[in-house]
Design an enzyme around this catalytic site. Structure first.
Site, PDB file in Angstrom:
ATOM      1  N   THR A  22       0.791  -1.383  -0.123  1.00 50.78           N
ATOM      2  CA  THR A  22       0.204   0.165   0.341  1.00 50.78           C
ATOM      3  C   THR A  22       0.878   1.453  -0.206  1.00 50.78           C
ATOM      4  O   THR A  22       0.188   2.665  -0.242  1.00 50.78           O
ATOM      5  CB  THR A  22      -0.963   0.050   1.042  1.00 50.78           C
ATOM      6  OG1 THR A  22       0.048   0.074   2.824  1.00 50.78           O
ATOM      7  CG2 THR A  22      -1.824  -1.345   1.322  1.00 50.78           C
ATOM      8  N   CYS A  60       2.042   2.538  10.001  1.00 52.01           N
ATOM      9  CA  CYS A  60       0.766   2.770  10.556  1.00 52.01           C
ATOM     10  C   CYS A  60       1.452   2.473  12.075  1.00 52.01           C
ATOM     11  O   CYS A  60       2.820   1.722  12.504  1.00 52.01           O
ATOM     12  CB  CYS A  60      -0.159   1.965  10.028  1.00 52.01           C
ATOM     13  SG  CYS A  60      -0.600   1.861   8.755  1.00 52.01           S
ATOM     14  N   CYS A  68      -2.825   0.506  14.806  1.00 46.73           N
ATOM     15  CA  CYS A  68      -3.907   0.464  13.809  1.00 46.73           C
ATOM     16  C   CYS A  68      -5.188   0.093  13.365  1.00 46.73           C
ATOM     17  O   CYS A  68      -4.969  -1.629  13.733  1.00 46.73           O
ATOM     18  CB  CYS A  68      -3.102   0.899  12.627  1.00 46.73           C
ATOM     19  SG  CYS A  68      -4.347   1.388  11.163  1.00 46.73           S
ATOM     20  N   ARG A  77       4.099   7.074   3.067  1.00 48.66           N
ATOM     21  CA  ARG A  77       3.028   7.433   2.941  1.00 48.66           C
ATOM     22  C   ARG A  77       2.933   7.330   5.266  1.00 48.66           C
ATOM     23  O   ARG A  77       2.596   5.932   5.169  1.00 48.66           O
ATOM     24  CB  ARG A  77       2.710   8.321   2.210  1.00 48.66           C
ATOM     25  CG  ARG A  77       3.296   8.448   0.746  1.00 48.66           C
ATOM     26  CD  ARG A  77       1.377   8.631   0.200  1.00 48.66           C
ATOM     27  NE  ARG A  77       0.378   7.775  -0.125  1.00 48.66           N
ATOM     28  CZ  ARG A  77       0.557   7.082  -0.632  1.00 48.66           C
ATOM     29  NH1 ARG A  77       1.377   6.636  -1.897  1.00 48.66           N
ATOM     30  NH2 ARG A  77      -0.899   6.487  -0.573  1.00 48.66           N
ATOM     31  N   CYS A  88      -0.267   6.659   7.191  1.00 53.08           N
ATOM     32  CA  CYS A  88      -1.532   6.634   7.235  1.00 53.08           C
ATOM     33  C   CYS A  88      -2.832   7.290   8.446  1.00 53.08           C
ATOM     34  O   CYS A  88      -2.177   8.167   8.560  1.00 53.08           O
ATOM     35  CB  CYS A  88      -1.561   5.175   8.336  1.00 53.08           C
ATOM     36  SG  CYS A  88      -3.470   4.510   7.814  1.00 53.08           S
ATOM     37  N   CYS A 148      -4.527   6.034  11.194  1.00 53.95           N
ATOM     38  CA  CYS A 148      -4.333   5.498  13.021  1.00 53.95           C
ATOM     39  C   CYS A 148      -3.031   7.165  13.382  1.00 53.95           C
ATOM     40  O   CYS A 148      -2.822   7.143  14.208  1.00 53.95           O
ATOM     41  CB  CYS A 148      -3.632   4.326  12.740  1.00 53.95           C
ATOM     42  SG  CYS A 148      -1.871   4.053  12.016  1.00 53.95           S
ATOM     43  N   ASP A 159      16.797  11.823  51.230  1.00 54.40           N
ATOM     44  CA  ASP A 159      16.181  12.827  50.983  1.00 54.40           C
ATOM     45  C   ASP A 159      15.008  12.537  52.691  1.00 54.40           C
ATOM     46  O   ASP A 159      14.725  10.806  52.689  1.00 54.40           O
ATOM     47  CB  ASP A 159      15.477  12.515  50.047  1.00 54.40           C
ATOM     48  CG  ASP A 159      13.858  13.664  50.275  1.00 54.40           C
ATOM     49  OD1 ASP A 159      13.748  14.529  49.354  1.00 54.40           O
ATOM     50  OD2 ASP A 159      12.885  12.581  50.258  1.00 54.40           O
TER      51      ASP A 159
END
Length: 519
Positions: free
Chosen positions: A30, A34, A38, A63, A65, A68, A454
């Site tokens: 694709t 993601c 996702c 690129r 998604c 998501c 402390d």
């Protein structure tokens, strides 16, 4: 480091949110990448490629998604915790150093050559400093496009792009959408703050044209907010910090001007309302807020290790996901830590409030009661005795620490060398181990910082049947490494103090502050 391929595949197939930000899944069929959680149908394992950073996936031509939004995940806990050159470089890039100073400036701060920095980042992250900064600019542009009504030309400038052409090309490559389409697709739940907002003029304080933006800061669940916000508010400096309308609010100086931030815990995220004098500071403001609230931590890893100790296990079970309350302004915090040596929290607040009123830069606040930025290190180094009404030894320590910060010798910025900075601070006469440990934990962000001397830590250890002397407690705490700063939060929480509770009032009240941690 990326988990094993088998583990990554299982995480994707089970949509495991715990791995969001720790790796990214690119799907070769694709051309998108993601987050592991996702909601889209899981791709075939043979089509998956895994990357340690969004920038690496983008560099490989994938690129983001649209469903998501993988670039909006919590940051990897590795880069916040690691003290090596790669971890320091990532923190500096997140703070905007490459945009302001270029790769040469990043290399100077790290003490390496540009070539060495490039080589190490590519080896571990799959992308160099320019690609990492580009991914950061793209995320900033998306935030501005979706959450403001700024003209897109102003969005490009504010996000750090050199030209509209580069802005348009980058957004198209990363999101497969034009900037206009990004804005049109913004979900209705994303608040659009008024831009800009002009504060009400006064005769005493110069007015500022504020750009107001509200964003969501995601984190890895679980998160226990009680000590996180309780500590910040109970130790708040008057005029600089407050609890107002259910949010911790603070002024902070950013590279291009002042800002006012309001942070409120919500279910699954922290709401951050940012008033910026200069929109170029948006990324730096978000980075500061995430560090201040320790939002990139991996609570399951921390809790799993601490729960191995039978004394801590019930505390971890009752308050999973405790974070370390840090600071928006490390350079101010180191001065505050010196002021807090061997005095109560209320007394330290009083001293700090006087310094703020006398030497701080006035700020107009249209939404609350904040009045100043904390004084600069240079102003404190040159302050006269009338403004430093405290014992001579502590006064000298404040001046010495401020001078070191002003000169750059004491580096407390995002990419600081924690070991070196702790050594420089510890060499100042009048600065003891408690101050060094507290600064390492809350200003330098060291997840393994420990303060065995402390009083609150020792009392908490004694109540659990653990050794309470510093030496014996340090030996016992070796099993808590590398998360001893988180163990400190659990030990503090054994006491009944406001630092352990979510504030119940609309503003912080110095009279309710607990006795301070002491050396």
């Amino acid at each position: 480091m990326i988990p094993s391929s088998d583990l990554c595949v299982r995480a994707v197939q089970s949509r495991d949110r715990r791995f969001d930000g720790q790796f990214f899944t690119a799907v070769r069929t694709t051309g998108i990448y993601c987050r592991p959680s996702c909601p889209a149908p899981s791709p075939k394992p043979a089509n998956m490629t895994f990357y340690v950073s969004a920038a690496a996936a983008q560099r490989a031509g994938f690129r983001a998604c649209k469903r998501c939004r993988p670039d909006a995940t919590p940051g990897s806990p590795d880069w916040d915790a690691r003290a090596d050159v790669v971890g320091r470089a990532v923190r500096l890039i997140d703070d905007g150093v490459v945009d302001r100073e270029g790769v040469p400036g990043l290399a100077r701060r790290l003490g390496y050559s540009e070539r060495q920095v490039e080589r190490q980042l590519v080896a571990e992250l799959g992308a160099g400093p320019l690609q990492l900064a580009r991914a950061r600019r793209a995320q900033t542009a998306r935030t501005l496009a979706e959450s403001t009504e700024l003209p897109l030309s102003d969005v490009a400038f504010a996000a750090g792009f050199a030209s509209l052409r580069t802005f348009n090309e980058t957004v198209q490559e990363v999101y497969a959408l034009t900037p206009t389409q990004l804005r049109e697709r913004a979900e209705p739940r994303v608040p659009r703050g008024p831009t800009p907002t002009t504060a009400v003029p006064t005769t005493a304080v110069p007015t500022t044209v504020w750009h107001t933006i509200t964003v969501r800061l995601p984190y890895r669940a679980p998160l226990t907010p009680d000590n996180l916000f309780g500590h910040l508010v109970a130790t708040a400096v008057p005029g600089v910090e407050e609890w107002h309308d259910g949010a911790y609010r603070s002024t902070v100086g950013l590279p291009h001007g002042p800002a006012i931030v309001a942070l409120a815990p919500r279910d699954g995220f922290v709401s951050a309302t940012l008033r910026l004098a200069d929109l170029r500071d948006l990324s730096a403001a978000i980075s500061r807020c995430r560090r201040a609230l320790d939002l990139d931590a991996d609570p399951e890893a921390v809790d799993a290790l601490l729960a191995r100790d039978p004394a801590l296990a019930p505390l971890v079970a009752s308050a999973p996901g405790r974070r370390v309350p840090r600071t928006l302004d490390p350079e101010a915090f180191v001065v505050r830590a010196v002021l807090g040596q061997q005095v109560s929290t209320a007394a330290a607040r009083t001293h700090a409030g006087r310094l703020v009123a006398a030497l701080g830069t006035p700020v107009d606040d249209p939404a609350g009661g904040l009045t100043h930025l904390f004084p600069s290190a240079a102003a404190l180094a040159d302050a006269d005795d009338a403004h430093l009404a405290m014992p001579a030894g502590r006064r000298a320590a404040v001046r010495a620490v401020a001078a070191l910060v002003a000169s750059g010798e004491l580096d407390l910025r995002a990419g600081a060398d924690r070991v070196r900075s702790s050594g420089v601070l510890g060499a100042v006469p009048g600065v003891g181990p408690w101050t060094v440990g507290t600064v390492a934990m809350r200003a330098l962000g060291d997840p393994d910082a420990f303060v065995p001397g402390d009083l609150g830590v020792r009392a908490g250890a004694a109540s659990l049947g653990l050794p309470s002397t510093p030496g014996a407690l340090t030996r016992h705490a070796a099993a808590w490494q590398p998360w001893r700063a988180y163990a400190v939060q659990h030990l503090w929480a054994t006491g009944d103090h406001p630092v352990n509770r979510m504030p119940a009032t609309t503003s912080s009240d110095p009279s309710t502050a607990p006795e301070g941690e002491q050396q």
